[in-house]
Design an enzyme around this catalytic site. Structure first.
Site, PDB file in Angstrom:
ATOM      1  CB  SER A 145      -8.419   1.061   5.723  1.00 21.43           C
ATOM      2  OG  SER A 145      -9.311   2.325   5.404  1.00 21.43           O
ATOM      3  CE  LYS A 166      -4.198   1.771   2.233  1.00 20.68           C
ATOM      4  NZ  LYS A 166      -5.119   1.996   3.586  1.00 20.68           N
ATOM      5  CB  SER A 211      -8.362   3.681   3.069  1.00 14.54           C
ATOM      6  OG  SER A 211      -7.573   3.022   3.560  1.00 14.54           O
TER       7      SER A 211
END
Lengths: 470, 99
Positions: free
Chosen positions: A173, A74, A149
């Site tokens: 997330s 990420k 997210s």
């Protein structure tokens, strides 16, 4: 191929890390333009890393438990010399001078980071639609969101671009995009995994964890990244727990609580799969009881005061002085304001303002102070529940993957995507989302297993039971 | 009924060093009002005597021996900054300062 099988093949010299990387890069090249999963693919770095793994094998050294396994990161995890943006214009072009502990541990275990994945800006969102670099599309249905997210990391694994990925989970997330993309996602106990090098959103809630296509792969990845780190003073003092060894522990004799507040308001297809999961755990020897934990209903409100409050403080550092972009102005204050105004997107501005308001004189007690007391209540409520049961069961998300634009006009509707995942973060505890059946349009549904702090081995064993039964 | 006025949002934006257009001010006032409206369920609770939790664990100061360890490379750090001069971060003029 699973990460475990791939690493075993690389260690035996049957497959080279270079070939495994080439396979990953082909999958990325085939669909990244369409899906917008990776913001940056570090081809040179990955090729060098893969060669180092192959050299180790050739010279008889063991590269480690993740030998040659491509991993997606990420893009809120710092990687020295490799662009890191948190999907924000304000960090566009920044190359961090240091690497996150989790990335160092993956590399030390033989893994090959392939690149940085898209996310909601600063991890604030539930659909990856707030990214400054465009949304990621769900590989299972490109007309729908992958969740967020950590939507890019979930999509990377679901699309076969990497067998493993890392995400971060502040209010869901990791678990929510795992559910929407049909893969496994783990939110570890707060402090189990070092946050050093994670771009901070809400420091008392943030935790890094793995995405994988199987429970066993997720367990192995978590074992590698977990354990005390002197560079994160909030990391737990003990070394990484044994997880893979307990995968087949099963659930015989375990008490499982199906929590009404963790399915309340979910779509009928989601509720049906949670019920089916309860039956599967019962069939495997667990004793399932139905519980109500009314305090969980307060989680969303408490979270949307606490997380923005912490974010407003954490994001004060983006002032155009030390890193990232600067919007020129002839005076310092004007430069700070112009940089932040042009650098942050709307969702980030909303959260900063909400947090600033909740912390401001005259409102502190009524909002932030009250939310912190609710957090105490939530922790106590979980503690009472775990006196009765070993594991809690519920939905991960209220629906299957939704369509683009469905919730962007109404922030509160988007926030409700996290209603079942938020309580775990507030309590600092552990939870796993595991795919279990499908719903509307044949899209995957995730069920969530929750446990007290340090219960990862127990949760992963239960998730394994569901994986086999699904 | 909105819990938040335009003036309050403008004030908060200023505190957070954000500049909002009139249109943004209208949108954000409405959206933030909705979130605070939802949070009203907390305000009706009687939580007298409940201690606040700011962090999932009781935090204690963590200390280590004061020995020199590996640090970030200053040149690399400054290289990633928008502007640097003489080994320091450089910023524009600070208001009111005599030059």
């Amino acid at each position: 191929m699973s990460a475990i099988d791939l690493a075993a093949s690389v260690r035996r010299g049957e497959v080279t890390a270079t070939d495994a990387l080439a396979t990953a890069l082909r999958a990325i090249d085939a669909r990244n333009d369409e899906l917008n999963v990776f913001l940056h693919v570090d081809r040179d770095g990955a090729e060098a890393r893969a060669r180092a793994v192959d050299d180790a094998v050739a010279s008889g050294r063991d590269p480690g438990p993740l030998a040659g396994v491509p991993v997606a990161l990420k893009d809120n995890l710092c990687t020295r010399g490799v662009p890191t943006t948190a999907s924000s214009r304000i960090l566009e072009g920044w190359r961090p001078p240091y690497t996150a502990t989790v990335v160092e541990r993956l590399v030390a275990a033989g893994a090959v980071p392939v690149g940085k994945t898209n996310l909601d800006e600063f991890a604030m969102g539930s659909s990856t639609e707030t990214s400054a670099f465009g949304p990621t599309r769900n590989p299972l249905d490109p007309e729908r969101v992958p969740g967020g997210s950590s939507g890019g990391s979930a999509a990377a694994v679901a699309a076969g671009m990497a067998p493993l990925a890392l995400g971060s989970d502040t209010g869901g997330s990791i678990r929510q995009p795992a559910a929407l993309c049909g893969i496994v996602g783990v939110k570890p106990t707060y402090g189990l995994v070092s946050r050093y090098g994670l771009i901070a959103f809400a420091s008392s809630l943030d935790q890094i964890g793995p995405f994988a296509t199987s429970v066993a792969d997720a367990a192995l990845c978590l074992e590698v990244i977990a354990g005390h780190d002197p560079r994160d003073t909030t990391s737990l003092p003990e070394p990484a727990p044994a997880l893979v060894d307990h995968l087949d522990d099963g659930v015989a004799g375990r008490r499982v609580g199906l929590v009404s507040e963790l399915v309340e308001g979910a779509d009928a297809d989601v509720v049906a799969q949670v019920e089916r999961a309860a039956a599967a755990l019962e069939a495997a020897g667990a004793q399932v009881v139905r519980l109500s934990i009314p305090e969980l209903r307060l989680g969303l409100s408490a979270y949307y005061l606490i997380a923005p409050a912490e974010a407003s403080s954490n994001l004060a550092r983006y002032d155009g002085v030390r890193y990232g972009r600067r919007v020129a102005a002839d005076e310092l204050g004007a430069m700070n304001e112009a940089t932040r105004t042009l650098g942050f997107g709307d969702e980030v501005k909303r959260r900063i303002m909400l947090g600033t308001y909740a912390l401001s004189a005259g409102y502190y007690d009524a909002y932030y102070g009250q939310a912190l007391k609710v957090r105490t209540r939530m922790i106590e409520a979980f503690r009472r529940a775990y006196e009765q049961v070993d594991v809690l069961l519920g939905a991960t998300a209220p629906s299957v993957a939704f369509r683009f634009g469905e919730k962007t006009a109404n922030p509160l509707a988007m926030y409700l995507s996290d209603v079942f995942t938020i309580p775990t973060n507030l309590a600092g505890e552990a939870a796993v989302s595991v795919p279990f059946g499908t719903g509307e349009a044949g899209l995957p549904i995730g069920v969530q297993l929750l446990g007290p702090g340090r219960s990862e081995a127990r949760l992963l064993a239960a998730a394994r039971v569901l994986e086999v039964a699904s | 009924m909105s819990r938040l006025s335009r003036d309050e949002v403008a004030h908060v934006a200023h505190l957070a060093r954000l500049r909002l257009s009139d249109e943004e001010l209208t949108t954000f006032t409405e959206q933030l009002g909705q979130v605070l409206e939802h949070a009203a369920d907390l305000q009706s609770l009687d939580l007298t005597g409940v201690p606040p939790t700011a962090h999932p664990f009781e935090l204690r100061n963590v200390v280590r021996p004061d020995v020199v360890g590996e640090s970030l490379d200053p040149a690399e750090v400054l290289d990633a900054a928008p502007d640097a001069e003489d080994g320091r971060f450089a910023v524009p003029r600070i208001l009111g300062e005599d030059l």
